[in-house]
Design a protein around this motif. Sequence first.
Motif, short mmCIF file in Angstrom:
data_model
loop_
_atom_site.label_atom_id
_atom_site.label_comp_id
_atom_site.label_asym_id
_atom_site.label_seq_id
_atom_site.Cartn_x
_atom_site.Cartn_y
_atom_site.Cartn_z
N LYS A 103 15.05 73.50 71.58
CA LYS A 103 13.80 73.89 70.93
C LYS A 103 13.96 74.99 69.89
O LYS A 103 12.99 75.54 69.41
N LYS A 104 15.22 75.33 69.54
CA LYS A 104 15.45 76.37 68.54
C LYS A 104 16.31 75.87 67.39
O LYS A 104 15.89 75.87 66.25
N GLY A 105 17.54 75.49 67.69
CA GLY A 105 18.43 75.09 66.62
C GLY A 105 19.86 74.95 67.11
O GLY A 105 20.11 74.38 68.17
N PHE A 106 20.79 75.52 66.33
CA PHE A 106 22.21 75.34 66.62
C PHE A 106 22.95 76.66 66.42
O PHE A 106 22.62 77.44 65.53
N ARG A 107 23.96 76.86 67.25
CA ARG A 107 24.83 78.01 67.05
C ARG A 107 26.27 77.51 67.12
O ARG A 107 26.56 76.43 67.63
N LEU A 108 27.16 78.32 66.58
CA LEU A 108 28.59 77.97 66.57
C LEU A 108 29.34 78.83 67.57
O LEU A 108 29.15 80.05 67.60
N ASP A 109 30.18 78.21 68.35
CA ASP A 109 31.08 78.93 69.24
C ASP A 109 32.50 78.79 68.70
O ASP A 109 33.36 78.20 69.31
N SER A 110 32.70 79.30 67.50
CA SER A 110 34.00 79.30 66.84
C SER A 110 34.15 80.62 66.12
O SER A 110 33.17 81.26 65.78
N HIS A 111 35.38 80.99 65.88
CA HIS A 111 35.65 82.18 65.05
C HIS A 111 35.59 81.69 63.60
O HIS A 111 36.35 80.82 63.20
N ILE A 112 34.68 82.28 62.82
CA ILE A 112 34.50 81.89 61.42
C ILE A 112 34.85 83.07 60.52
O ILE A 112 34.41 84.18 60.76
N SER A 113 35.65 82.82 59.51
CA SER A 113 35.96 83.81 58.48
C SER A 113 35.48 83.24 57.14
O SER A 113 35.62 82.05 56.90
N ILE A 114 34.93 84.10 56.31
CA ILE A 114 34.59 83.69 54.95
C ILE A 114 35.72 84.19 54.07
O ILE A 114 36.14 85.33 54.20
N HIS A 115 36.20 83.33 53.21
CA HIS A 115 37.19 83.81 52.24
C HIS A 115 36.97 83.13 50.90
O HIS A 115 36.36 82.08 50.81
#
Length: 138
Positions: A103-115
Amino acid sequence: MNYSHDYTIDEKYIFEQNSSLIYLKLDRSQNIELSKPASRLFGEIISLNLKKGIATRDELLTNVWEEYGLVGSNNNLNTYISEIRKKLEQIGIDPKSIVTVPKKGFRLDSHISIHESEIIDTENQYDEIIYSQKNIHI
């Protein structure tokens, strides 16, 4: 200078939003390609998770479909989430790393880096510059 905005997943994979590719960081030839809507959706999920830890369904429908003059629906959203999970599994990323929050959305269970990758010549050679990191283990 030209910059391309990419994401590193679990320090092992690159999601290159402009080309819709996810590939092994050390071997670009091992890749999968997302459809354009799935690529926009995955990029938006990553971006919203980096900002606030969750990507709501309403935000995704607006940012991925409505801003492009398209009509989004929960059915579209679920279809493309399924595509992304299947493609992640094909490349070796746990498809359960995209977690449905009821009833909300999605989340990620990963390590994310922006580059950012600076394009240094026309042969598409890149100098990688890591400029931000955030763990998304919730």
